[in-house]
Design a protein around this motif. Sequence first.
Motif, PDB file in Angstrom:
ATOM      1  N   MET A   1     -15.006  61.948   7.120  1.00  0.00           N
ATOM      2  CA  MET A   1     -15.243  63.147   7.815  1.00  0.00           C
ATOM      3  C   MET A   1     -14.097  63.657   8.300  1.00  0.00           C
ATOM      4  SD  MET A   1     -17.880  63.760  10.834  1.00  0.00           S
ATOM      5  CE  MET A   1     -17.452  65.181  12.231  1.00  0.00           C
ATOM      6  N   ARG A   2     -13.768  64.957   8.087  1.00  0.00           N
ATOM      7  CA  ARG A   2     -12.414  65.659   8.455  1.00  0.00           C
ATOM      8  C   ARG A   2     -12.442  65.990   9.949  1.00  0.00           C
ATOM      9  NH1 ARG A   2      -9.113  68.196   4.798  1.00  0.00           N
ATOM     10  NH2 ARG A   2      -7.443  69.483   5.900  1.00  0.00           N
ATOM     11  N   LYS A   3     -11.136  65.243  10.407  1.00  0.00           N
ATOM     12  CA  LYS A   3     -11.140  65.535  11.991  1.00  0.00           C
ATOM     13  C   LYS A   3      -9.835  66.495  12.394  1.00  0.00           C
ATOM     14  CE  LYS A   3     -13.643  61.886  13.107  1.00  0.00           C
ATOM     15  NZ  LYS A   3     -14.888  62.031  14.063  1.00  0.00           N
ATOM     16  N   LYS A   4     -10.007  67.140  13.408  1.00  0.00           N
ATOM     17  CA  LYS A   4      -8.663  67.952  13.892  1.00  0.00           C
ATOM     18  C   LYS A   4      -7.747  67.071  14.847  1.00  0.00           C
ATOM     19  CE  LYS A   4     -11.123  72.578  14.036  1.00  0.00           C
ATOM     20  NZ  LYS A   4     -11.439  73.572  14.783  1.00  0.00           N
ATOM     21  N   PHE A   5      -6.673  66.962  14.407  1.00  0.00           N
ATOM     22  CA  PHE A   5      -5.835  66.391  15.260  1.00  0.00           C
ATOM     23  C   PHE A   5      -4.763  67.380  16.094  1.00  0.00           C
ATOM     24  CE2 PHE A   5      -5.021  62.356  12.197  1.00  0.00           C
ATOM     25  CZ  PHE A   5      -6.466  62.127  12.162  1.00  0.00           C
ATOM     26  N   GLY A   6      -4.708  67.075  17.181  1.00  0.00           N
ATOM     27  CA  GLY A   6      -3.817  67.943  18.120  1.00  0.00           C
ATOM     28  C   GLY A   6      -2.410  67.148  18.231  1.00  0.00           C
ATOM     29  N   ILE A   7      -1.283  67.591  18.049  1.00  0.00           N
ATOM     30  CA  ILE A   7      -0.047  67.256  18.049  1.00  0.00           C
ATOM     31  C   ILE A   7       0.771  67.893  18.777  1.00  0.00           C
ATOM     32  CG2 ILE A   7       1.551  66.210  16.253  1.00  0.00           C
ATOM     33  CD1 ILE A   7      -0.496  66.102  14.173  1.00  0.00           C
ATOM     34  N   ASP A   8       1.569  67.301  19.738  1.00  0.00           N
ATOM     35  CA  ASP A   8       2.630  67.719  20.216  1.00  0.00           C
ATOM     36  C   ASP A   8       3.793  67.931  19.398  1.00  0.00           C
ATOM     37  OD1 ASP A   8       4.346  68.661  22.735  1.00  0.00           O
ATOM     38  OD2 ASP A   8       4.957  66.510  22.751  1.00  0.00           O
ATOM     39  N   ILE A   9       4.804  68.696  19.709  1.00  0.00           N
ATOM     40  CA  ILE A   9       5.881  68.629  18.789  1.00  0.00           C
ATOM     41  C   ILE A   9       7.089  68.120  19.225  1.00  0.00           C
ATOM     42  CG2 ILE A   9       7.590  70.204  17.612  1.00  0.00           C
ATOM     43  CD1 ILE A   9       5.442  72.436  17.649  1.00  0.00           C
ATOM     44  N   ASP A  10       7.702  68.581  20.533  1.00  0.00           N
ATOM     45  CA  ASP A  10       8.834  67.887  21.057  1.00  0.00           C
ATOM     46  C   ASP A  10       8.901  66.456  21.559  1.00  0.00           C
ATOM     47  OD1 ASP A  10      10.611  70.195  20.450  1.00  0.00           O
ATOM     48  OD2 ASP A  10       9.213  71.339  21.690  1.00  0.00           O
ATOM     49  N   GLY A  11       9.477  65.481  21.140  1.00  0.00           N
ATOM     50  CA  GLY A  11       9.478  64.308  21.509  1.00  0.00           C
ATOM     51  C   GLY A  11       8.432  63.457  20.965  1.00  0.00           C
ATOM     52  N   THR A  12       7.594  64.093  20.011  1.00  0.00           N
ATOM     53  CA  THR A  12       6.517  63.379  19.484  1.00  0.00           C
ATOM     54  C   THR A  12       6.753  63.513  17.802  1.00  0.00           C
ATOM     55  OG1 THR A  12       5.016  63.792  20.964  1.00  0.00           O
ATOM     56  CG2 THR A  12       3.908  63.286  18.948  1.00  0.00           C
ATOM     57  N   VAL A  13       6.963  64.622  17.370  1.00  0.00           N
ATOM     58  CA  VAL A  13       7.148  65.179  16.076  1.00  0.00           C
ATOM     59  C   VAL A  13       8.802  65.027  15.955  1.00  0.00           C
ATOM     60  CG1 VAL A  13       7.145  66.538  14.142  1.00  0.00           C
ATOM     61  CG2 VAL A  13       5.226  66.189  15.397  1.00  0.00           C
ATOM     62  N   THR A  14       9.453  65.558  16.840  1.00  0.00           N
ATOM     63  CA  THR A  14      10.848  65.729  16.758  1.00  0.00           C
ATOM     64  C   THR A  14      11.360  64.308  17.611  1.00  0.00           C
ATOM     65  OG1 THR A  14      11.184  66.865  18.997  1.00  0.00           O
ATOM     66  CG2 THR A  14      10.958  67.991  16.857  1.00  0.00           C
ATOM     67  N   SER A  15      12.517  63.757  17.457  1.00  0.00           N
ATOM     68  CA  SER A  15      13.185  62.903  18.181  1.00  0.00           C
ATOM     69  C   SER A  15      13.206  62.986  19.752  1.00  0.00           C
ATOM     70  CB  SER A  15      14.426  62.277  17.526  1.00  0.00           C
ATOM     71  OG  SER A  15      15.056  61.200  18.199  1.00  0.00           O
ATOM     72  N   PRO A  16      12.691  62.048  20.394  1.00  0.00           N
ATOM     73  CA  PRO A  16      12.466  62.202  21.704  1.00  0.00           C
ATOM     74  C   PRO A  16      14.140  62.104  22.501  1.00  0.00           C
ATOM     75  CG  PRO A  16      11.624  60.116  21.423  1.00  0.00           C
ATOM     76  CD  PRO A  16      12.115  60.774  19.975  1.00  0.00           C
ATOM     77  N   ASP A  17      14.910  61.791  21.955  1.00  0.00           N
ATOM     78  CA  ASP A  17      16.499  61.753  22.339  1.00  0.00           C
ATOM     79  C   ASP A  17      17.056  63.145  22.034  1.00  0.00           C
ATOM     80  OD1 ASP A  17      16.842  61.386  19.579  1.00  0.00           O
ATOM     81  OD2 ASP A  17      18.187  59.469  20.057  1.00  0.00           O
ATOM     82  N   THR A  18      16.607  64.007  21.349  1.00  0.00           N
ATOM     83  CA  THR A  18      17.198  65.179  20.912  1.00  0.00           C
ATOM     84  C   THR A  18      18.098  65.933  21.815  1.00  0.00           C
ATOM     85  OG1 THR A  18      15.486  65.681  19.362  1.00  0.00           O
ATOM     86  CG2 THR A  18      16.616  67.633  19.893  1.00  0.00           C
ATOM     87  N   ILE A  19      17.665  66.307  23.072  1.00  0.00           N
ATOM     88  CA  ILE A  19      18.424  66.795  23.863  1.00  0.00           C
ATOM     89  C   ILE A  19      19.591  65.974  24.656  1.00  0.00           C
ATOM     90  CG2 ILE A  19      16.926  66.047  25.891  1.00  0.00           C
ATOM     91  CD1 ILE A  19      17.124  69.377  26.726  1.00  0.00           C
ATOM     92  N   VAL A  20      19.820  64.904  24.519  1.00  0.00           N
ATOM     93  CA  VAL A  20      20.561  63.918  25.346  1.00  0.00           C
ATOM     94  C   VAL A  20      22.012  64.479  24.955  1.00  0.00           C
ATOM     95  CG1 VAL A  20      21.562  61.571  25.790  1.00  0.00           C
ATOM     96  CG2 VAL A  20      19.103  62.060  25.730  1.00  0.00           C
ATOM     97  N   PRO A  21      22.477  64.558  23.674  1.00  0.00           N
ATOM     98  CA  PRO A  21      23.665  65.014  23.140  1.00  0.00           C
ATOM     99  C   PRO A  21      24.166  66.255  23.784  1.00  0.00           C
ATOM    100  CG  PRO A  21      22.592  64.186  21.414  1.00  0.00           C
ATOM    101  CD  PRO A  21      21.611  64.158  22.388  1.00  0.00           C
ATOM    102  N   TYR A  22      23.089  67.317  23.932  1.00  0.00           N
ATOM    103  CA  TYR A  22      23.487  68.690  24.304  1.00  0.00           C
ATOM    104  C   TYR A  22      23.789  68.500  25.854  1.00  0.00           C
ATOM    105  CZ  TYR A  22      21.723  70.281  20.042  1.00  0.00           C
ATOM    106  OH  TYR A  22      21.350  70.419  18.542  1.00  0.00           O
TER     107      TYR A  22
END
Length: 190
Positions: A1-22
């Motif tokens: 049965m097809r389900k709906k997945f709710g997905i956050d983007i930042d820190g979930t799909v993107t690497s959670p350490d993205t902002i550290v170098p900036y």
Amino acid sequence: MRKKFGIDIDGTVTSPDTIVPYMNQDFGLSLTYSDIKEYDLSVHVDIPQAEFAKWWLDNEAKIYKASPLTKEVKNVLREWELIHDLYFISARSKHLLELTNEWFVKQDLPFHHIELIGSHDKVNAAKQYEVDIFFEDKHDNAVAICEQCNIPVILFNTPYNQDPVPDGVVRVHSWSEAKAWVDKWLKENA
């Protein structure tokens, strides 16, 4: 049965350490990802919170545009897109929708809908889109969505989300671990 997945983007799909170098570059810091023990990043800089907020607004588009994917996410989402609906629900501001869509296309990531709500309160969006499960990195979001929507929430483990979680919030360390849990959940709820 097809389900709906709710997905956050930042820190979930993107690497959670993205902002550290900036932050390190712009504020002369030497933070590592493991140093980030709170979701509120302004605690790591010695400037007023309003000044940090301005820095974020001045830099968010550049950071989002260059955000790398977290490991394994593309393969998992590609498999799920064929059998489930992928609804990305993010705290990003609405004016970043075009940039976000372009980033998804550039990354060759599947999606059925992207909703930028401009707030960390994702409960209403999760209810509006009637998602069956949610994927998140922010602790209080995960707990609120689980408790108020009565759905399971996959919480991607980070140094900044270490508070205890209630039943229904499942802490995972990778997308392959998330997929294994979801596969089992789907079989049990077929």
